[in-house]
Design an enzyme around this catalytic site. Structure first.
Site, PDB file in Angstrom:
ATOM      1  N   GLY A 125      31.164  10.736  55.038  1.00 44.02           N
ATOM      2  CA  GLY A 125      31.467  11.798  54.303  1.00 44.02           C
ATOM      3  C   GLY A 125      32.198  11.571  53.239  1.00 44.02           C
ATOM      4  N   ARG A 134      38.074  18.051  51.435  1.00 42.15           N
ATOM      5  CA  ARG A 134      39.320  18.860  51.653  1.00 42.15           C
ATOM      6  C   ARG A 134      40.582  17.801  51.282  1.00 42.15           C
ATOM      7  NH1 ARG A 134      37.169  20.458  57.638  1.00 42.15           N
ATOM      8  NH2 ARG A 134      35.898  18.532  57.063  1.00 42.15           N
ATOM      9  N   GLN A 152      23.999   5.905  54.640  1.00 38.11           N
ATOM     10  CA  GLN A 152      23.508   7.067  54.549  1.00 38.11           C
ATOM     11  C   GLN A 152      23.541   7.559  53.056  1.00 38.11           C
ATOM     12  OE1 GLN A 152      26.050  10.068  56.311  1.00 38.11           O
ATOM     13  NE2 GLN A 152      24.626  11.526  56.544  1.00 38.11           N
ATOM     14  N   GLY A 207      25.207  15.881  56.497  1.00 42.59           N
ATOM     15  CA  GLY A 207      26.196  16.210  57.870  1.00 42.59           C
ATOM     16  C   GLY A 207      26.032  15.389  58.779  1.00 42.59           C
ATOM     17  N   ASN A 232      41.674  15.725  57.996  1.00 42.63           N
ATOM     18  CA  ASN A 232      40.836  16.253  57.023  1.00 42.63           C
ATOM     19  C   ASN A 232      41.773  16.719  55.436  1.00 42.63           C
ATOM     20  OD1 ASN A 232      38.295  16.734  58.385  1.00 42.63           O
ATOM     21  ND2 ASN A 232      39.068  18.441  59.265  1.00 42.63           N
ATOM     22  N   LYS A 287      61.756 -16.367  44.270  1.00 47.24           N
ATOM     23  CA  LYS A 287      60.244 -16.132  44.044  1.00 47.24           C
ATOM     24  C   LYS A 287      59.888 -17.563  44.323  1.00 47.24           C
ATOM     25  CE  LYS A 287      57.738 -17.111  40.958  1.00 47.24           C
ATOM     26  NZ  LYS A 287      57.112 -17.525  39.759  1.00 47.24           N
ATOM     27  N   ALA A 310      77.649 -18.073  41.050  1.00 47.57           N
ATOM     28  CA  ALA A 310      77.039 -16.786  40.605  1.00 47.57           C
ATOM     29  C   ALA A 310      76.528 -16.821  39.211  1.00 47.57           C
ATOM     30  CB  ALA A 310      78.416 -16.027  40.521  1.00 47.57           C
ATOM     31  N   TYR A 338      60.037 -20.488  33.131  1.00 43.81           N
ATOM     32  CA  TYR A 338      58.779 -20.099  32.336  1.00 43.81           C
ATOM     33  C   TYR A 338      59.088 -20.433  30.840  1.00 43.81           C
ATOM     34  CZ  TYR A 338      55.205 -16.788  30.619  1.00 43.81           C
ATOM     35  OH  TYR A 338      54.153 -16.143  30.168  1.00 43.81           O
ATOM     36  N   SER A 395      78.944 -21.737  38.257  1.00 43.50           N
ATOM     37  CA  SER A 395      78.691 -20.404  37.948  1.00 43.50           C
ATOM     38  C   SER A 395      78.102 -20.548  36.363  1.00 43.50           C
ATOM     39  CB  SER A 395      79.818 -19.607  37.853  1.00 43.50           C
ATOM     40  OG  SER A 395      80.240 -19.265  39.392  1.00 43.50           O
TER      41      SER A 395
END
Ligand code: UD1
Ligand code: CA
Length: 463
Positions: free
Chosen positions: A11, A15, A74, A79, A230, A354, A383, A390, A408
């Site tokens: 279906g 709704r 189908q 229905g 629904n 990553k 830090a 890249y 750091s």
């Protein structure tokens, strides 16, 4: 006994007002249809499960293909009765057929087997799974021959209820058991003289009764299991039920979930005993968390494995990664895919990782980006350290040996190898490999101009 399960999933879901087919919308992190298939698979092998697809068939199939079920196309969706007519060729050789709805996702395997066993024991042509939820509005209603008889007279759709039938409390779940022979002998008698001009499977109850076949009903133990979805609102209601159920399952195993109603925990998530999950945490996908961990508020963990004794502080985002025992993460750490954080390592606030392996006991406590890198054990990353992975075209790797000290605000320009036990002076830009045990300085030498500031102030105050 040869038994097939047919799942109606063709279906449109008008709704729902969604671009995507209804049965691939997710609750508890899983498409509705997959919930139904997962329950069905506990009862029969996937080669005996037939999913009727129609609207957006390709997308629906793709969402559940890996389960090994079969599909029936189908082409036009006329229905629920038409859906089963479409499946006739595929399943008419079976003795018994269980029909499930792709949009009734909380159905448990136990309830499917109860329906099957009752149907066989009653020697019925059709058995309807029913429930009496607090508000039956919108559902088809089951009219029994007598209130306490198992025998059914008919199913009446909401829109066809007469005024005195509006209060009928027992709903049709759209889940049935049929004996194949009478079902297919009479399914051609369905008509479309109803509110939607469709072939309603529900009409089979009345048709079989007229043909002197036995039609019975069995009530589900828990009405929540047979609620349909629904609309988005109904779907989110089921999502809430499902997640509370998952939270209860985990708490029964010794997990503390401080405010289960605020957490978003997907169905397949596993958590070990004595772990504490604070309010507003999301645990998604195939996430596994060990024992004695604590996940503090506002952290979102997806498809990741967290070992024992890990502390995830507030506001961490962790995806497709592994965190070893005793590690300490956050607050506000972004652990991106393929991060592998070692035993007892510390990855602190505003650190992004990553595709990185961080060795045992290594620390990156503040404001750092570690990508495409392999970091040994006992390393201290100061830090503001950045792996410059890249070059605008390609990604390159950074290798940092054991016991390295990175001062750091260093930038490590990959590809680069930093040897075991070496030191990198704070503020360095490192573009050449560093040998083991060396000190690398990659910054301009400082010069102090004596009395420069005093002289300048004297000049400006004269002017
Ligand atoms: C249906 C029942 C209703 C019951 C309710 C329970 C009918 C006529 N009514 O209503 O008595 O109370 O379920 O949730 O059956 N489908 C197809 N092909 C189609 C039409 C539908 O595969 O041509 C599938 C849908 O994808 C869905 C299921 O059948 O998964 C049920 O269809 P839906 O339109 O949602 O039926 P309801 O109006 O909810
Ligand atoms: Ca429905």
């Amino acid at each position: 006994m040869r038994l097939a399960i047919v799942i109606m999933a063709g279906g449109k879901g008008t709704r729902l007002k969604s671009k995507r087919a209804k049965v691939i919308h997710e609750i508890g992190g899983k498409p509705l249809l997959r919930h139904v298939i997962d329950s069905a698979r506990q009862v029969v092998p996937p080669s005996d499960i037939y999913v009727i697809v129609g609207h957006q068939a390709a997308a629906v199939e793709a969402a559940v293909k890996d389960t090994g079920v079969r599909f029936v196309q189908q082409e036009e969706q006329r229905g629920t009765g038409h859906a089963i007519q479409t499946a006739q060729q595929a399943v008419e050789e079976y003795e018994q057929i269980l029909v499930l709805a792709g949009d009734v996702p909380l159905l448990k395997p136990d309830t499917i087997t109860r329906l099957r066993d009752f149907h066989i024991e009653q020697r019925a042509a059709m058995t309807i799974l029913t429930a009496a939820p607090p508000d039956p509005t919108g559902y088809g209603r089951v009219l029994r021959k007598k209130p306490d008889s198992p025998e059914v007279q008919a199913i009446i759709e909401q829109k066809a209820l007469k005024p005195d039938q509006q209060r009928l409390p027992e709903i049709n779940s759209s889940i049935y058991a049929f004996r194949a022979e009478p079902l297919f002998a009479h399914i051609g008698e369905l008509k479309t003289d109803n509110a939607h001009g469709e072939y309603y499977l529900t009409d089979m109850a009345g048709i079989l009764v007229s043909a002197s076949e036995r039609v019975v009903a069995i009530e589900a133990a828990n009405p929540v299991e047979v609620l349909g979805a629904n609309t988005i609102a109904e779907m989110m209601e089921l999502d809430r039920e499902l997640r509370l159920d998952t939270a209860r399952r985990l708490m029964a195993k010794g997990v503390t979930i401080l405010r289960p109603d605020t957490t978003v925990i997907d169905t397949n998530v596993e958590v070990g005993p004595a772990t504490v999950i604070e309010p507003f945490v999301q645990l998604l996908g195939e996430t596994k968390i060990g024992e004695d961990c604590r996940v503090r508020s506002y952290s979102v963990i997806e498809n990741s494995t967290i070992a024992d004794g890990v502390l995830i502080r507030q506001g961490c985002v962790i995806g497709n990664s592994r965190i070893a025992a005793g590690a300490l993460i956050g607050p506000f750490t972004h652990v991106r895919p393929e991060s592998d954080i070692g035993e007892g390592a510390h990855v602190g606030n505003f650190v992004e990782t990553k595709k990185v392996k961080v060795g045992k006991g290594s620390k990156a406590n503040h404001l750092t980006y570690l990508g495409d890198a392999e970091i040994g054990s006992g390393v201290n990353i100061g830090a503001g350290t950045i792996t410059c992975n890249y070059d605008g075209v390609n990604k390159h790797r950074t290798l940092i040996g054991d016991g390295v000290f990175v001062g750091s605000d260093s930038t490590l320009v990959a590809p680069i190898v930093i040897g075991d036990g070496s030191y990198i002076a704070a503020g360095s830009t490192i573009t050449e490999d560093v040998p083991p045990k060396a000190l690398a300085l990659g910054r301009a030498r400082q010069t102090n101009k004596t009395d420069w500031a005093m002289t300048r102030r004297a000049k400006t105050s004269k002017a």
